[in-house]
Design an enzyme around this catalytic site. Structure first.
Site, mmCIF file in Angstrom:
data_model
loop_
_atom_site.group_PDB
_atom_site.id
_atom_site.type_symbol
_atom_site.label_atom_id
_atom_site.label_comp_id
_atom_site.label_asym_id
_atom_site.label_seq_id
_atom_site.Cartn_x
_atom_site.Cartn_y
_atom_site.Cartn_z
ATOM 1 N N CYS A 139 0.606 38.098 57.337
ATOM 2 C CA CYS A 139 0.261 38.427 55.948
ATOM 3 C C CYS A 139 0.686 37.335 54.985
ATOM 4 O O CYS A 139 0.108 37.199 53.911
ATOM 5 C CB CYS A 139 0.858 39.771 55.542
ATOM 6 S SG CYS A 139 2.545 39.708 54.917
ATOM 7 N N CYS A 142 6.077 37.344 53.528
ATOM 8 C CA CYS A 142 7.481 37.040 53.862
ATOM 9 C C CYS A 142 7.520 36.438 55.257
ATOM 10 O O CYS A 142 8.058 37.021 56.188
ATOM 11 C CB CYS A 142 8.350 38.286 53.756
ATOM 12 S SG CYS A 142 7.638 39.765 54.499
ATOM 13 N N CYS A 251 5.622 48.472 54.249
ATOM 14 C CA CYS A 251 6.080 47.161 53.790
ATOM 15 C C CYS A 251 7.593 47.197 53.664
ATOM 16 O O CYS A 251 8.148 48.099 53.020
ATOM 17 C CB CYS A 251 5.439 46.798 52.453
ATOM 18 S SG CYS A 251 5.953 45.177 51.832
ATOM 19 N N GLN A 380 11.289 41.061 36.115
ATOM 20 C CA GLN A 380 11.761 40.440 37.350
ATOM 21 C C GLN A 380 11.612 41.422 38.511
ATOM 22 O O GLN A 380 12.062 42.564 38.434
ATOM 23 C CB GLN A 380 13.222 40.024 37.215
ATOM 24 C CG GLN A 380 13.439 38.792 36.360
ATOM 25 C CD GLN A 380 13.094 37.499 37.085
ATOM 26 O OE1 GLN A 380 12.769 37.497 38.269
ATOM 27 N NE2 GLN A 380 13.157 36.392 36.366
ATOM 28 N N PHE A 411 9.461 30.547 26.414
ATOM 29 C CA PHE A 411 8.799 31.274 27.506
ATOM 30 C C PHE A 411 9.545 32.592 27.751
ATOM 31 O O PHE A 411 9.924 32.920 28.871
ATOM 32 C CB PHE A 411 8.762 30.440 28.792
ATOM 33 C CG PHE A 411 8.234 29.046 28.618
ATOM 34 C CD1 PHE A 411 6.875 28.792 28.640
ATOM 35 C CD2 PHE A 411 9.099 27.978 28.412
ATOM 36 C CE1 PHE A 411 6.380 27.500 28.479
ATOM 37 C CE2 PHE A 411 8.620 26.683 28.250
ATOM 38 C CZ PHE A 411 7.254 26.444 28.281
ATOM 39 N N GLU A 432 6.522 33.141 23.267
ATOM 40 C CA GLU A 432 5.769 33.507 24.467
ATOM 41 C C GLU A 432 4.283 33.510 24.124
ATOM 42 O O GLU A 432 3.891 33.910 23.022
ATOM 43 C CB GLU A 432 6.208 34.889 24.962
ATOM 44 C CG GLU A 432 5.343 35.518 26.035
ATOM 45 C CD GLU A 432 5.300 34.697 27.312
ATOM 46 O OE1 GLU A 432 4.202 34.554 27.867
ATOM 47 O OE2 GLU A 432 6.360 34.199 27.736
ATOM 48 N N CYS A 507 11.464 28.510 38.399
ATOM 49 C CA CYS A 507 10.995 29.139 39.636
ATOM 50 C C CYS A 507 10.281 28.129 40.526
ATOM 51 O O CYS A 507 9.729 28.496 41.563
ATOM 52 C CB CYS A 507 10.068 30.312 39.317
ATOM 53 S SG CYS A 507 8.583 29.839 38.395
#
Length: 558
Positions: A139, A142, A251, A380, A411, A432, A507
């Site tokens: 998939c 992960c 999942c 988050q 942001f 933003e 990120c």
């Protein structure tokens, strides 16, 4: 323009050159591999190594099938692989350090490196463990489950270090000095490596897709294929495909209450008596597009709250009534909404939203504050690790706590970072581009009784000479850009305004290293001089079993 590294196919060494910003993507993988230490030269008492069948100038051909050895992980989790006796780098998705494998060359990248598709494992990788999820290798959500978690975070740390050296041009001796002044701190691991996501989005499909196992026939490895089987599908998109959905029964990333919802929907929606059909991305027919499940907490009891969002192609609530009746028997479900997306696009955000059961939002706690979360709010996705991340941001900001400092939150999204700092600041100004996020930020400020926070809608990629005149000079700037990083216009403004401290939250460690280079070393082509010193970089693992890494970086004015 930014400095970056590229491999020489002849020497395997890193070449320094200036490249345009839009070419950065081509070098992201290479930077991580480029910092490998060269093999030590043999001492006079040692015999020279035996000759290899392929020299350093070896260059593969497209569709060539090769035996490779994976030597490390590059940014985005691709394996850095080499052919025995060659320094040429092939990036292979699904390959893990120490693994010997058979792969087919898919793309050649102008002589710098190639991309390959894994066909078969010959010998397992280092730190191998059994993946709990049977779909982990297919998939793509992960795909590092079969790599022991300590090894996962080690490789993430190495990627951050190598990108800071090769993209950011920072001295590796200062990054990893033996004393407490080392700039690069140890990576912060995640305590819960499963069931950590508070949001998962599944897609409905007209066909069920499964990956055919690679076969070995007559000493040749056959080409792998995705095969189509009968029946509708609800699950995750196969990597790289918008029209292929892998059927998912359970999942391991989202919460157990969310898994209950998924099981009920999976066991119900294909019942012919309900008359439900999945959306066909080619014919643009069908009703069900996506199933989104979000998990929050009741702020009074701490009990989990689950929101279920059905994304459909039109508004026909009567078709959803049987599903709603079944999933609301799960005690944790407090909200069922319907986003209607009538466009031919297959996004999960609708033009209209209707509440079918319960309340339109759920709640969550973060750093002592309460946040309302709607179906399309940004929040988050790992709540517990976000609490750790935000504490590190607060520590890096170093507010005096006397209410004398101005904080600029760039942001800002729904205002979560700025609001957690507001009680120690004189005023927080958040910017933003998404108007819905600004509306959520204002609601969250009101919900928590915070009056010293102002949120403004604006595109930070399109600022002009008037930007910054509507608020006092900031003492601390928080910048949390999305994956492309900061625009050069914003970099220039930051170098001109010269705030005493900047906390850069990233990120994407590749664009983070690039932006840190600009702020500390300047941009020669633009006539900009750097005026900051990088004091601290803390990698944070927010998403175990994935290649994603967050970094909290502290810069202080020189």
């Amino acid at each position: 323009m930014a400095a970056a590294g590229a491999f020489s196919p002849l020497s395997g060494t890193l070449l320094r050159r200036r490249i345009p910003l839009h070419h950065h993507r081509r070098f992201l993988y290479i930077a991580a591999a480029a910092s490998e230490a060269p093999a030590p030269a043999p001492t006079p008492s040692q015999p020279p190594p035996p000759a290899r069948p392929r020299g350093k100038g070896y260059f593969p051909k497209k569709n060539e099938i090769l035996e490779l050895t994976c030597e490390g992980l590059a940014f985005k989790g691709k394996g850095v692989c080499k052919v025995d006796g060659s320094s040429f780098v092939l990036l292979c998705d699904g390959a893990l350090p120490g693994e010997r494998l058979v792969a087919r060359v898919r793309r050649l990248r102008r002589g710098a490196f190639a991309e390959a598709a894994k066909l078969k494992t010959l010998s397992p990788h280092h730190d191998a463990v059994e993946a709990p999820c049977p779909l982990a290798a297919d998939c793509g959500g992960c795909k590092s489950q079969s790599l022991a978690y300590p090894a996962q975070i080690h490789h993430k740390y190495v990627q951050v270090r190598d990108l800071l050296v090769n993209f950011g041009k920072f001295d590796p001796r200062k990054l990893e000095s033996s004393d407490s002044d080392a700039v690069l701190k140890p990576i912060v691991p995640c305590d819960e490596i499963f069931r950590y996501r508070n949001k998962m989005e599944f897609s409905f499909g007209t066909k069920r897709w499964m990956k055919r196992e690679w076969k070995e026939e007559k000493e040749e490895v056959s080409k792998g294929e995705e095969v189509e089987t009968d029946g509708y599908s609800l699950g995750l998109h196969a990597p790289g495909f918008f029209d292929k959905v892998l059927h998912v029964e359970t999942c391991f990333l989202h919460s157990e209450p969310a898994d209950k919802v998924l099981a009920v929907v999976q066991g119900s929606w294909t019942d012919p008596a309900l008359g439900l059909t999945p959306y066909d991305v080619y014919k643009h027919t069908g009703f069900l597009k996506h199933l989104m499940i979000r998990t929050g907490r009741n702020v009074s009891t701490g009990a989990p709250e689950v929101m279920v969002n059905f994304v459909t192609s039109c508004y026909k609530p009567e078709l959803l009534v049987p599903l709603v009746d079944r999933i609301t028997k799960i005690s944790e479900v407090v909200s069922v909404v319907n986003n209607v997306n009538t466009s031919v696009g297959n996004t999960s955000v609708g033009e209209q939203e209707y509440t079918l059961y319960g309340k339109p939002t759920i709640t969550e706690m973060l750093r002592g504050l309460t946040f309302q979360i709607s179906a399309n709010s940004f929040f988050q996705t790992n709540t517990k690790q976000a609490d750790v991340l935000y504490k590190l941001i607060g520590d890096s900001a170093g507010l005096k706590g006397d209410g004398s400092e101005i904080v600029l939150d760039l942001f800002c999204g729904t205002g979560t970072i700025g609001l957690t700092l507001a009680r120690s600041a004189k005023h927080v100004y958040g910017y933003e581009v998404v108007p819905e996020a600004i509306a959520d930020a204002q609601k969250n400020a009101q919900l928590n009784g915070i009056s010293n926070a102002t949120f403004v809608q604006g595109d930070l990629n399109k600022i002009n000479e008037t930007f910054g005149k509507e608020f006092p000079k900031p003492d601390i700037i928080i910048s949390d850009p999305n994956r492309p990083g900061m625009h050069m216009k914003l970099i220039k403004w930051l170098l001109e305004v010269k705030a005493p401290r900047i906390v850069y939250v990233s990120c994407n460690p590749a664009t983070c290293a690039r932006d840190l280079d600009y702020l500390c070393h300047g941009v020669e082509e633009k006539g900009l001089s750097g005026c900051y010193e990088l004091k601290r970089v803390i990698p944070v693992d927010m998403f175990p079993h994935t290649p994603h890494i967050e970094c909290v970086c502290l810069l202080e004015l020189c």
